[in-house]
Design a protein around this motif. Structure first.
Motif, PDB file in Angstrom:
ATOM      1  N   ASP A 185       3.171  -9.413  -1.432  1.00 51.21           N
ATOM      2  CA  ASP A 185       3.443  -8.757  -2.716  1.00 51.21           C
ATOM      3  C   ASP A 185       2.272  -7.879  -3.133  1.00 51.21           C
ATOM      4  OD1 ASP A 185       5.884 -10.021  -2.829  1.00 51.21           O
ATOM      5  OD2 ASP A 185       5.242 -11.580  -4.247  1.00 51.21           O
ATOM      6  N   GLN A 186       1.064  -8.386  -2.920  1.00 50.03           N
ATOM      7  CA  GLN A 186      -0.128  -7.616  -3.290  1.00 50.03           C
ATOM      8  C   GLN A 186      -0.250  -6.364  -2.436  1.00 50.03           C
ATOM      9  OE1 GLN A 186      -2.065  -8.136  -5.951  1.00 50.03           O
ATOM     10  NE2 GLN A 186      -3.013  -6.192  -5.424  1.00 50.03           N
ATOM     11  N   ALA A 187       0.039  -6.493  -1.133  1.00 52.08           N
ATOM     12  CA  ALA A 187      -0.037  -5.338  -0.232  1.00 52.08           C
ATOM     13  C   ALA A 187       0.984  -4.278  -0.638  1.00 52.08           C
ATOM     14  CB  ALA A 187       0.196  -5.784   1.211  1.00 52.08           C
ATOM     15  N   LEU A 188       2.180  -4.724  -1.006  1.00 52.00           N
ATOM     16  CA  LEU A 188       3.215  -3.794  -1.438  1.00 52.00           C
ATOM     17  C   LEU A 188       2.813  -3.103  -2.739  1.00 52.00           C
ATOM     18  CD1 LEU A 188       6.038  -2.665  -0.863  1.00 52.00           C
ATOM     19  CD2 LEU A 188       6.978  -4.567  -2.179  1.00 52.00           C
ATOM     20  N   ALA A 189       2.234  -3.860  -3.664  1.00 54.99           N
ATOM     21  CA  ALA A 189       1.786  -3.285  -4.928  1.00 54.99           C
ATOM     22  C   ALA A 189       0.678  -2.265  -4.693  1.00 54.99           C
ATOM     23  CB  ALA A 189       1.308  -4.390  -5.869  1.00 54.99           C
ATOM     24  N   ASP A 190      -0.224  -2.568  -3.756  1.00 59.27           N
ATOM     25  CA  ASP A 190      -1.304  -1.630  -3.440  1.00 59.27           C
ATOM     26  C   ASP A 190      -0.758  -0.329  -2.852  1.00 59.27           C
ATOM     27  OD1 ASP A 190      -3.117  -3.462  -4.366  1.00 59.27           O
ATOM     28  OD2 ASP A 190      -3.667  -4.225  -2.360  1.00 59.27           O
ATOM     29  N   GLU A 191       0.266  -0.452  -1.984  1.00 59.08           N
ATOM     30  CA  GLU A 191       0.877   0.755  -1.400  1.00 59.08           C
ATOM     31  C   GLU A 191       1.504   1.625  -2.473  1.00 59.08           C
ATOM     32  OE1 GLU A 191       3.511   0.140   1.958  1.00 59.08           O
ATOM     33  OE2 GLU A 191       2.285  -1.561   2.615  1.00 59.08           O
ATOM     34  N   TRP A 192       2.205   0.984  -3.423  1.00 64.35           N
ATOM     35  CA  TRP A 192       2.835   1.733  -4.508  1.00 64.35           C
ATOM     36  C   TRP A 192       1.769   2.404  -5.384  1.00 64.35           C
ATOM     37  CZ3 TRP A 192       7.462   3.618  -5.253  1.00 64.35           C
ATOM     38  CH2 TRP A 192       8.532   3.060  -4.591  1.00 64.35           C
ATOM     39  N   ALA A 193       0.708   1.677  -5.668  1.00 66.39           N
ATOM     40  CA  ALA A 193      -0.358   2.246  -6.499  1.00 66.39           C
ATOM     41  C   ALA A 193      -0.970   3.459  -5.824  1.00 66.39           C
ATOM     42  CB  ALA A 193      -1.418   1.181  -6.781  1.00 66.39           C
ATOM     43  N   ALA A 194      -1.201   3.368  -4.504  1.00 67.37           N
ATOM     44  CA  ALA A 194      -1.773   4.498  -3.767  1.00 67.37           C
ATOM     45  C   ALA A 194      -0.821   5.691  -3.783  1.00 67.37           C
ATOM     46  CB  ALA A 194      -2.078   4.080  -2.328  1.00 67.37           C
ATOM     47  N   ALA A 195       0.470   5.425  -3.617  1.00 71.35           N
ATOM     48  CA  ALA A 195       1.460   6.510  -3.615  1.00 71.35           C
ATOM     49  C   ALA A 195       1.534   7.176  -4.981  1.00 71.35           C
ATOM     50  CB  ALA A 195       2.821   5.976  -3.204  1.00 71.35           C
ATOM     51  N   LEU A 196       1.450   6.384  -6.049  1.00 72.44           N
ATOM     52  CA  LEU A 196       1.499   6.952  -7.396  1.00 72.44           C
ATOM     53  C   LEU A 196       0.254   7.769  -7.703  1.00 72.44           C
ATOM     54  CD1 LEU A 196       3.080   4.005  -9.397  1.00 72.44           C
ATOM     55  CD2 LEU A 196       4.131   6.206  -8.859  1.00 72.44           C
ATOM     56  N   GLU A 197      -0.897   7.336  -7.187  1.00 72.21           N
ATOM     57  CA  GLU A 197      -2.128   8.097  -7.396  1.00 72.21           C
ATOM     58  C   GLU A 197      -2.067   9.446  -6.693  1.00 72.21           C
ATOM     59  OE1 GLU A 197      -5.514   5.767  -6.291  1.00 72.21           O
ATOM     60  OE2 GLU A 197      -5.076   4.220  -7.768  1.00 72.21           O
ATOM     61  N   GLU A 198      -1.416   9.490  -5.521  1.00 71.73           N
ATOM     62  CA  GLU A 198      -1.309  10.749  -4.781  1.00 71.73           C
ATOM     63  C   GLU A 198      -0.500  11.788  -5.539  1.00 71.73           C
ATOM     64  OE1 GLU A 198       0.255  10.062  -0.892  1.00 71.73           O
ATOM     65  OE2 GLU A 198      -1.388   8.739  -0.318  1.00 71.73           O
ATOM     66  N   THR A 199       0.498  11.340  -6.313  1.00 72.45           N
ATOM     67  CA  THR A 199       1.332  12.291  -7.046  1.00 72.45           C
ATOM     68  C   THR A 199       0.559  12.945  -8.163  1.00 72.45           C
ATOM     69  OG1 THR A 199       2.207  10.572  -8.506  1.00 72.45           O
ATOM     70  CG2 THR A 199       3.475  11.090  -6.519  1.00 72.45           C
ATOM     71  N   GLY A 200      -0.415  12.250  -8.739  1.00 72.37           N
ATOM     72  CA  GLY A 200      -1.290  12.816  -9.773  1.00 72.37           C
ATOM     73  C   GLY A 200      -0.502  13.362 -10.936  1.00 72.37           C
ATOM     74  N   ASP A 201      -0.691  14.677 -11.221  1.00 73.97           N
ATOM     75  CA  ASP A 201      -0.038  15.310 -12.369  1.00 73.97           C
ATOM     76  C   ASP A 201       1.428  15.584 -12.119  1.00 73.97           C
ATOM     77  OD1 ASP A 201      -2.400  15.280 -13.727  1.00 73.97           O
ATOM     78  OD2 ASP A 201      -2.981  17.306 -13.092  1.00 73.97           O
TER      79      ASP A 201
END
Length: 151
Positions: A10-26
């Motif tokens: 679950d933590q690994a999946l959450a980290d992947e989502w967080a990284a993907a959301l950071e890439e989208t930025g603005d």
């Protein structure tokens, strides 16, 4: 031990989502704001709908006169002919093979039902035209009777 594995997954999946959301930025957009704006703008751009009369309350015949029905005349519908039907249990269904005979609820020579989108509109008999099967309508149900069956 299995609970620790699920927590790590679950933590690994959450980290992947967080990284993907950071890439989208603005580029991240408020979906609710977009939907609200789209609804407001489409309400302003809508064309007035042509009013169709309600379903006749009496037994008056239904006609194609009145509102412009050209908008629906090209809508495809499914037409089917029903020879008959029966209910069988799954055991018998699984035993069917080539050459099996299924007894139907109709007598030989009875007219077939003509269904449009599952609604009975006529009765007919099978004919052969240019080596292809066809159906000759013998009894067409009136439009007012069809409307009554829809209720």
């Amino acid at each position: 031990m299995a609970n620790d594995m699920n927590t790590q997954d679950d933590q690994a999946l959450a980290d992947e989502w967080a990284a993907a959301l950071e890439e989208t930025g603005d580029a991240q957009v408020d979906i609710d704001a977009l939907l609200a704006a789209d609804t407001a703008s489409s309400a302003n751009n809508r064309l007035p709908m042509e009013e169709f009369g309600g379903v006749p309350k009496s037994n008056e015949p239904v006609s194609l006169q009145g509102p412009n029905l050209d908008v629906i005349l090209d809508i495809p519908v499914s037409i089917s002919m029903e020879v008959g039907s029966t209910d069988i249990n799954i055991r018998n269904l699984l035993q069917l093979n080539q050459g099996s005979v299924i007894e139907l609820d109709r007598l030989a020579g009875e007219p077939l039902d003509v269904l449009v989108n599952g609604t009975l509109i006529a009765h007919g008999e099978v004919v052969v035209v240019n080596e292809k099967f066809g159906i000759r309508l013998t009894d067409v149900i009136s439009p007012s009777e069809r409307i009554k069956k829809l209720r």
